[in-house]
Write a protein that holds these residues in place. Sequence first.
Motif, PDB file in Angstrom:
ATOM      1  N   THR A 157       0.849  -1.195   0.000  1.00 30.95           N
ATOM      2  CA  THR A 157       0.000   0.000   0.000  1.00 30.95           C
ATOM      3  C   THR A 157       0.880   1.239   0.000  1.00 30.95           C
ATOM      4  O   THR A 157       2.101   1.135   0.190  1.00 30.95           O
ATOM      5  CB  THR A 157      -0.904   0.042   1.252  1.00 30.95           C
ATOM      6  N   ASN A 158       0.265   2.386  -0.176  1.00 32.69           N
ATOM      7  CA  ASN A 158       1.031   3.635  -0.093  1.00 32.69           C
ATOM      8  C   ASN A 158       1.655   3.797   1.278  1.00 32.69           C
ATOM      9  O   ASN A 158       2.786   4.252   1.415  1.00 32.69           O
ATOM     10  CB  ASN A 158       0.118   4.835  -0.384  1.00 32.69           C
ATOM     11  N   ALA A 159       0.900   3.404   2.308  1.00 34.69           N
ATOM     12  CA  ALA A 159       1.406   3.559   3.666  1.00 34.69           C
ATOM     13  C   ALA A 159       2.462   2.510   4.008  1.00 34.69           C
ATOM     14  O   ALA A 159       3.285   2.719   4.898  1.00 34.69           O
ATOM     15  CB  ALA A 159       0.239   3.469   4.659  1.00 34.69           C
ATOM     16  N   ASP A 160       2.444   1.394   3.293  1.00 37.48           N
ATOM     17  CA  ASP A 160       3.380   0.301   3.580  1.00 37.48           C
ATOM     18  C   ASP A 160       3.852  -0.301   2.256  1.00 37.48           C
ATOM     19  O   ASP A 160       3.420  -1.382   1.849  1.00 37.48           O
ATOM     20  CB  ASP A 160       2.687  -0.758   4.450  1.00 37.48           C
ATOM     21  N   PRO A 161       4.773   0.402   1.564  1.00 36.47           N
ATOM     22  CA  PRO A 161       5.187  -0.055   0.227  1.00 36.47           C
ATOM     23  C   PRO A 161       5.891  -1.409   0.244  1.00 36.47           C
ATOM     24  O   PRO A 161       5.931  -2.090  -0.784  1.00 36.47           O
ATOM     25  CB  PRO A 161       6.130   1.047  -0.252  1.00 36.47           C
ATOM     26  N   PRO A 186       1.223  -4.551   8.001  1.00 32.53           N
ATOM     27  CA  PRO A 186      -0.177  -4.123   8.045  1.00 32.53           C
ATOM     28  C   PRO A 186      -0.544  -3.599   9.424  1.00 32.53           C
ATOM     29  O   PRO A 186       0.073  -3.965  10.421  1.00 32.53           O
ATOM     30  CB  PRO A 186      -0.940  -5.408   7.733  1.00 32.53           C
ATOM     31  N   LYS A 187      -1.538  -2.751   9.420  1.00 33.55           N
ATOM     32  CA  LYS A 187      -2.027  -2.216  10.683  1.00 33.55           C
ATOM     33  C   LYS A 187      -3.389  -2.828  10.963  1.00 33.55           C
ATOM     34  O   LYS A 187      -4.263  -2.843  10.099  1.00 33.55           O
ATOM     35  CB  LYS A 187      -2.174  -0.697  10.550  1.00 33.55           C
ATOM     36  N   GLY A 188      -3.537  -3.342  12.168  1.00 30.24           N
ATOM     37  CA  GLY A 188      -4.859  -3.681  12.652  1.00 30.24           C
ATOM     38  C   GLY A 188      -5.410  -5.033  12.267  1.00 30.24           C
ATOM     39  O   GLY A 188      -5.007  -5.675  11.300  1.00 30.24           O
ATOM     40  N   THR A 189      -6.353  -5.461  13.095  1.00 33.55           N
ATOM     41  CA  THR A 189      -7.127  -6.669  12.842  1.00 33.55           C
ATOM     42  C   THR A 189      -8.574  -6.281  13.046  1.00 33.55           C
ATOM     43  O   THR A 189      -8.870  -5.405  13.863  1.00 33.55           O
ATOM     44  CB  THR A 189      -6.664  -7.817  13.760  1.00 33.55           C
ATOM     45  N   MET A 190      -9.476  -6.873  12.283  1.00 35.54           N
ATOM     46  CA  MET A 190     -10.864  -6.416  12.354  1.00 35.54           C
ATOM     47  C   MET A 190     -11.848  -7.555  12.140  1.00 35.54           C
ATOM     48  O   MET A 190     -11.532  -8.566  11.529  1.00 35.54           O
ATOM     49  CB  MET A 190     -11.121  -5.327  11.318  1.00 35.54           C
ATOM     50  N   ASN A 191     -13.018  -7.347  12.723  1.00 35.27           N
ATOM     51  CA  ASN A 191     -14.104  -8.328  12.650  1.00 35.27           C
ATOM     52  C   ASN A 191     -13.628  -9.714  13.068  1.00 35.27           C
ATOM     53  O   ASN A 191     -13.794 -10.707  12.374  1.00 35.27           O
ATOM     54  CB  ASN A 191     -14.734  -8.358  11.261  1.00 35.27           C
ATOM     55  N   ASN A 192     -13.013  -9.708  14.250  1.00 38.85           N
ATOM     56  CA  ASN A 192     -12.430 -10.927  14.801  1.00 38.85           C
ATOM     57  C   ASN A 192     -13.535 -11.813  15.325  1.00 38.85           C
ATOM     58  O   ASN A 192     -14.224 -11.489  16.272  1.00 38.85           O
ATOM     59  CB  ASN A 192     -11.456 -10.550  15.901  1.00 38.85           C
ATOM     60  N   CYS A 193     -13.707 -12.941  14.667  1.00 39.60           N
ATOM     61  CA  CYS A 193     -14.859 -13.791  14.966  1.00 39.60           C
ATOM     62  C   CYS A 193     -14.448 -14.918  15.900  1.00 39.60           C
ATOM     63  O   CYS A 193     -14.297 -14.733  17.087  1.00 39.60           O
ATOM     64  CB  CYS A 193     -15.448 -14.287  13.656  1.00 39.60           C
ATOM     65  N   THR A 215     -10.363   3.885  -3.295  1.00 42.93           N
ATOM     66  CA  THR A 215      -9.840   4.867  -4.249  1.00 42.93           C
ATOM     67  C   THR A 215      -8.401   5.234  -3.891  1.00 42.93           C
ATOM     68  O   THR A 215      -7.559   5.395  -4.770  1.00 42.93           O
ATOM     69  CB  THR A 215     -10.728   6.130  -4.241  1.00 42.93           C
ATOM     70  N   ALA A 216      -8.122   5.327  -2.608  1.00 47.56           N
ATOM     71  CA  ALA A 216      -6.780   5.709  -2.154  1.00 47.56           C
ATOM     72  C   ALA A 216      -5.879   4.497  -1.937  1.00 47.56           C
ATOM     73  O   ALA A 216      -4.682   4.545  -2.235  1.00 47.56           O
ATOM     74  CB  ALA A 216      -6.889   6.514  -0.851  1.00 47.56           C
ATOM     75  N   GLU A 217      -6.414   3.414  -1.394  1.00 44.28           N
ATOM     76  CA  GLU A 217      -5.604   2.247  -1.032  1.00 44.28           C
ATOM     77  C   GLU A 217      -6.286   0.956  -1.514  1.00 44.28           C
ATOM     78  O   GLU A 217      -6.874   0.210  -0.719  1.00 44.28           O
ATOM     79  CB  GLU A 217      -5.415   2.179   0.495  1.00 44.28           C
ATOM     80  N   PRO A 218      -6.222   0.697  -2.830  1.00 46.55           N
ATOM     81  CA  PRO A 218      -6.974  -0.460  -3.344  1.00 46.55           C
ATOM     82  C   PRO A 218      -6.509  -1.810  -2.792  1.00 46.55           C
ATOM     83  O   PRO A 218      -7.270  -2.778  -2.830  1.00 46.55           O
ATOM     84  CB  PRO A 218      -6.729  -0.379  -4.866  1.00 46.55           C
ATOM     85  N   ASN A 219      -5.288  -1.893  -2.279  1.00 46.56           N
ATOM     86  CA  ASN A 219      -4.802  -3.178  -1.766  1.00 46.56           C
ATOM     87  C   ASN A 219      -5.030  -3.378  -0.272  1.00 46.56           C
ATOM     88  O   ASN A 219      -4.746  -4.459   0.258  1.00 46.56           O
ATOM     89  CB  ASN A 219      -3.301  -3.335  -2.044  1.00 46.56           C
ATOM     90  N   GLU A 220      -5.527  -2.355   0.415  1.00 48.52           N
ATOM     91  CA  GLU A 220      -5.685  -2.516   1.866  1.00 48.52           C
ATOM     92  C   GLU A 220      -6.588  -3.702   2.243  1.00 48.52           C
ATOM     93  O   GLU A 220      -6.281  -4.434   3.179  1.00 48.52           O
ATOM     94  CB  GLU A 220      -6.199  -1.212   2.499  1.00 48.52           C
ATOM     95  N   PRO A 221      -7.685  -3.957   1.511  1.00 50.05           N
ATOM     96  CA  PRO A 221      -8.505  -5.120   1.891  1.00 50.05           C
ATOM     97  C   PRO A 221      -7.739  -6.435   1.833  1.00 50.05           C
ATOM     98  O   PRO A 221      -8.076  -7.377   2.560  1.00 50.05           O
ATOM     99  CB  PRO A 221      -9.640  -5.117   0.854  1.00 50.05           C
ATOM    100  N   ASN A 222      -6.705  -6.505   0.981  1.00 49.35           N
ATOM    101  CA  ASN A 222      -5.933  -7.752   0.866  1.00 49.35           C
ATOM    102  C   ASN A 222      -5.089  -8.024   2.105  1.00 49.35           C
ATOM    103  O   ASN A 222      -4.527  -9.101   2.248  1.00 49.35           O
ATOM    104  CB  ASN A 222      -5.009  -7.700  -0.357  1.00 49.35           C
ATOM    105  N   ARG A 223      -5.010  -7.056   2.987  1.00 48.82           N
ATOM    106  CA  ARG A 223      -4.228  -7.207   4.216  1.00 48.82           C
ATOM    107  C   ARG A 223      -5.109  -7.641   5.374  1.00 48.82           C
ATOM    108  O   ARG A 223      -4.660  -7.705   6.526  1.00 48.82           O
ATOM    109  CB  ARG A 223      -3.523  -5.880   4.526  1.00 48.82           C
TER     110      ARG A 223
END
Length: 620
Positions: free
Chosen positions: A224-228, A233-240, A296-304
């Motif tokens: 990503t732009n933030a992590d070339p 990666p930053k964060g974990t989400m929707n931890n089931c 639009t800004a970070e199209p690859n972020e979901p892949n993380r």
Amino acid sequence: MKDQDTSNLSWDEFDEMRDPRPATNDFDAVVERAITRRGFLGGALAFGSAATVFGSAMLTSSRAQAAAHGGFGFEPIDIATDFDIHVPEGYEWKTLVRWGDALWSEADGAYDAETGVSPAMSDKVFGENTDGMETFFVDGKELIAVNSEYVNPKINLPAASDGTPQNADEVMLLKNLQGVTVMEVAMNGGTYEVVKDSPYNRRITHETQMTMDGPAAGHALVQTNADPEGMSPKGTMNNCGSGKTLWGTYLTCEENFNGYFGATGGYDETDGLSRYGIGGEGRYAYEKFDPRYDLTAEPNEPNRHGWITEIDPTDPESTPVKHTALGRFKHENAEMVQAADGRVVVYMGDDERGEFIYRYVSNGTYAEGGSTEGLLSDGQLYVAKFNDDMTGEWIALTPEATGMSLEETLVFSRIAASAVGATSMDRPEWIAANPLKAEAYCALTNNSKRGGDAMPVNAANPRETNEYGQIVRWAPAGDDHGADTFAWDLYVMAGNPAVYDNAYGGSENVTDGNMFNSPDGMAFDSKGMLWIQTDGDDSNEGDFAGQGNNQMLVGNTETGEIARFLTAPNGAEVTGLCWNEDNTVAFVGIQHPGGSWPDGNGKPRSSIIQVWRTDGAPVG
Ligand code: FEO
Ligand code: CA
Ligand code: CA
């Protein structure tokens, strides 16, 4: 079919309900085969033959004895429809921790019954919507690592009329109340409480810095732009759901991560995004206030996101690791066992209609106290095929088999699994492995879309418009979880025998006295009993009449018997189950309760409760 009020249905729903078909057709034949051919009848005799199919050892005399009495250490309870918890005679319960309770003294008073959690303290309190959890025992301390799956914006943002965050601060509040909590618990006056200010206490959120390992780490797809470099990666989400490694770390499973991403402008609509349900407007509007969630800004972020993430609960300074070798999908839980040769095996479900069950097998082996290097980064991902003849196989997601690169098979595991002809399942939720013999169980919670050409029935998912769910189990060849083939059957097909006298009435181990719908959380206890938690329709009406609130049941997997142990407050699902070290206390998650449970006033508060026997014997 029972009578049904159709006046409020759309045409589409009406068509779906009617779906006319001949009285006997292929569908009926499939059901017949799945529920009777291998002795799936719910009686001890029938399960004797199932045990033969699975090539299992003879029951020990003590287990045979227990099986004769159901093996339950409690009298089953009736359904409930109220806003309270019910447990069997001789058991008691108490809350352990509620959404908004302080983990550190500085957050005392952070929760207010009117306004919720103060934003400034939102990463210092127990998060909302408790889910998978595990206990850890280290240096005489007892720790719980537990997921907070998601937040209910309307509860957390009382001033936002439509429940959508209006600014970055509100997004941050919501983000902080999700993720993972590690907390020390200790007995005080006969029950457990959270040890405030314990050096072990930790919150892990969308904002926590992580690393990645395995073949897809650093690949262009996760840059990503933030992590070339694509390594941080930053964060974990929707931890089931959750898992516990053989070496004492916590596995948190990223499930419905797709809903957090949206686009403020243009973006490429790729198969990789659409197969994961990502695109357009995000469900929670995070993308409007935080570019990380903006395609639009970070199209690859979901892949993380959508990975299995490992956390060392004993070291609050440790950096969580996303393990790309275990594949990317809507991870429910991660059940780790060991192959006969010492390789590490992880069973995982992808909870969406028609998705798959996966298995990871490490290349290296593990021995207690030995190195764990590479065990979750160097291995092979497989997907399950359940044949109609009740055999099955694990298909390796290799570049040769899928026509995709290794990195693509991991980032887009769903697409890889479809390419090799995996069996589409009725929403795979938790997988639990029997500690006493080589077999594993997966809760297939329900599937309103099963049937028709798009998602035809199959033997393991044998009912169209499956609103009740079933539990499939498999026994690996040679009693070896490393084997590539297995035999399977259905342990239970949930249903309503008071409404239906066909397959929708459920298997024979479902009765008026124990019926339920939508199995979800599952765990085996040390005695080999299968605990089943539900997340279903608790209207107690129509197809669900007589099933009451969501519940937790115990299944004897030798006899097929199932007994109701606990009922949740109306509105809640039961999520997460673990025990203290001597099994005298069970910790149980109560997610999204209704009313104003448990406080009796103000907002409903998702909570972990503790349940124990008044005579001090192990729970169950
Ligand atoms: Fe978060 Fe599939 O349950
Ligand atoms: Ca679940
Ligand atoms: Ca569920």
